[in-house]
Design a protein around this motif. Structure first.
Motif, PDB file in Angstrom:
ATOM      1  N   THR A  46       0.832  -1.207   0.000  1.00 42.58           N
ATOM      2  CA  THR A  46       0.000   0.000   0.000  1.00 42.58           C
ATOM      3  C   THR A  46       0.867   1.257   0.000  1.00 42.58           C
ATOM      4  O   THR A  46       0.559   2.235  -0.698  1.00 42.58           O
ATOM      5  CB  THR A  46      -0.950  -0.011   1.223  1.00 42.58           C
ATOM      6  OG1 THR A  46      -1.813  -1.143   1.108  1.00 42.58           O
ATOM      7  CG2 THR A  46      -1.787   1.258   1.300  1.00 42.58           C
TER       8      THR A  46
ATOM      9  N   GLU B 259      -7.401   0.471  -0.973  1.00 44.97           N
ATOM     10  CA  GLU B 259      -7.757  -0.611  -0.073  1.00 44.97           C
ATOM     11  C   GLU B 259      -9.010  -0.208   0.715  1.00 44.97           C
ATOM     12  O   GLU B 259      -9.134   0.935   1.152  1.00 44.97           O
ATOM     13  CB  GLU B 259      -6.570  -0.799   0.888  1.00 44.97           C
ATOM     14  CG  GLU B 259      -6.554  -2.088   1.624  1.00 44.97           C
ATOM     15  CD  GLU B 259      -5.241  -2.272   2.403  1.00 44.97           C
ATOM     16  OE1 GLU B 259      -4.283  -1.491   2.224  1.00 44.97           O
ATOM     17  OE2 GLU B 259      -5.202  -3.212   3.204  1.00 44.97           O
TER      18      GLU B 259
ATOM     19  N   ASP C 101      -5.636  -1.855  -5.028  1.00 43.37           N
ATOM     20  CA  ASP C 101      -5.074  -2.318  -3.756  1.00 43.37           C
ATOM     21  C   ASP C 101      -6.068  -3.251  -3.063  1.00 43.37           C
ATOM     22  O   ASP C 101      -7.077  -2.794  -2.535  1.00 43.37           O
ATOM     23  CB  ASP C 101      -4.744  -1.114  -2.864  1.00 43.37           C
ATOM     24  CG  ASP C 101      -3.809  -1.490  -1.716  1.00 43.37           C
ATOM     25  OD1 ASP C 101      -3.514  -2.700  -1.549  1.00 43.37           O
ATOM     26  OD2 ASP C 101      -3.380  -0.575  -0.984  1.00 43.37           O
ATOM     27  N   GLU C 102      -5.770  -4.536  -3.088  1.00 43.00           N
ATOM     28  CA  GLU C 102      -6.612  -5.570  -2.456  1.00 43.00           C
ATOM     29  C   GLU C 102      -8.080  -5.436  -2.859  1.00 43.00           C
ATOM     30  O   GLU C 102      -8.956  -5.319  -1.989  1.00 43.00           O
ATOM     31  CB  GLU C 102      -6.509  -5.475  -0.916  1.00 43.00           C
ATOM     32  CG  GLU C 102      -5.087  -5.340  -0.394  1.00 43.00           C
ATOM     33  CD  GLU C 102      -4.471  -6.655   0.051  1.00 43.00           C
ATOM     34  OE1 GLU C 102      -5.015  -7.714  -0.319  1.00 43.00           O
ATOM     35  OE2 GLU C 102      -3.437  -6.610   0.732  1.00 43.00           O
TER      36      GLU C 102
HETATM   37 MG   LIG Z   1      -1.953  -2.882   2.083  1.00 41.90          MG
END
Ligand SMILES: [Mg+2]
Ligand SMILES: Nc1ncnc2c1ncn2[C@@H]1O[C@H](COP(=O)(O)OP(=O)(O)O)[C@@H](O)[C@H]1O
Length: 234
Positions: A41, A83, A159-160
């Motif tokens: 991240t 995220e 991100d994820e």
């Molecule tokens: Mg992360």
């Protein structure tokens, strides 16, 4: 398209990235693999202009953007889907999409981008006036992706994107990323489903404690014993 060289990032005295270098070819998917806390991240947020690097370069289409403010980075065509699906919960689906179209680069094509996003996610079209906070997790992720696309990005960092979603929705989100890439979108993908992300990725990098410890084609990393043991549980 994107070239990161020798990136160092600190939070106070704690170093989150240590000499990170990587390249993203136009039209490809590049996967970043690493355990919790590895710096994935931090890397995305630094490229996006949210964190400032202490050292290193970030070249996008030849232009050094390291340390540039995030609105400038966005307006050059680098988008991110953060995220945890950061939608504006009290705003409607429609208003959330409008927020994504406020970049100067996206204003002229706003209506066309909106149609494209709503074609991509028909569930959003059915819920345009619904408050984003009342959507299911999967729908919120679709909205987060849709809002990012409203900015007409050429490269998107995910991100994820499937974190915390039901298995069927996970497949849907990853298939969407694959389809967007086939249509020409360049993607950086941080994804818990390491096997899937390596299968999608032309190139992949392994981050450990803020350093790139391994890189190669997605295929090479899928076959690598260290990757299989550490991230694929084999
Ligand atoms: Mg992360
Ligand atoms: N805002 C912050 N302030 C201080 N430390 C942070 C902050 N964000 C992340 N870190 C630390 O930086 C390291 C990398 O975190 P992060 O980039 O979130 O990793 P990942 O996304 O791979 O899980 C971790 O040790 C984390 O605790």
């Amino acid at each position: 398209m994107l070239k990161v060289s020798g990136l160092d990032v600190f939070y106070g005295d704690a170093q989150a990235l240590d000499g990170v270098s990587l390249e993203v070819a136009e039209g490809s998917i590049v996967a970043i693999v690493g355990a919790n806390g590895a710096g994935k991240t931090s890397l995305i947020r630094t490229i996006a202009g949210i964190n400032r690097p202490a050292r290193g370069q970030i070249h996008f289409r030849g232009l050094d953007i390291a340390g540039a403010p995030s609105y400038k980075v966005c307006d050059l065509g680098i988008g991110q889907v953060a995220e945890g699906r950061q939608v504006f919960p009290t705003l409607s689906v429609s208003e959330n999409l409008d927020m994504g179209a406020m970049l100067p680069r996206a204003r002229a094509t706003r209506e066309r981008n909106r149609e494209r996003v709503l074609d991509l996610f028909p569930r959003l079209r059915e819920r345009l006036s619904q408050a984003a906070g009342t959507l299911s997790g999967g729908e919120q992720q679709m909205l987060a992706i849709g809002r990012c696309l409203m900015g007409a990005p050429e490269l998107v960092m995910f991100d994820e994107p499937s974190l915390g979603l039901a298995p069927t929705v996970v497949q849907q989100v990853l298939a969407t990323i694959r389809d967007l890439n086939r249509e020409g979108l360049t993607c950086v993908l941080v994804e818990q489903n390491v096997a899937v992300s390596l299968r999608l990725a032309a190139r992949a990098y392994v981050l450990e404690n803020g350093r790139v410890t391994l890189s190669g084609t997605g295929k090479e990393l899928l076959a690598d014993d260290r990757v299989r043991q550490a991230y694929l549980g084999m």
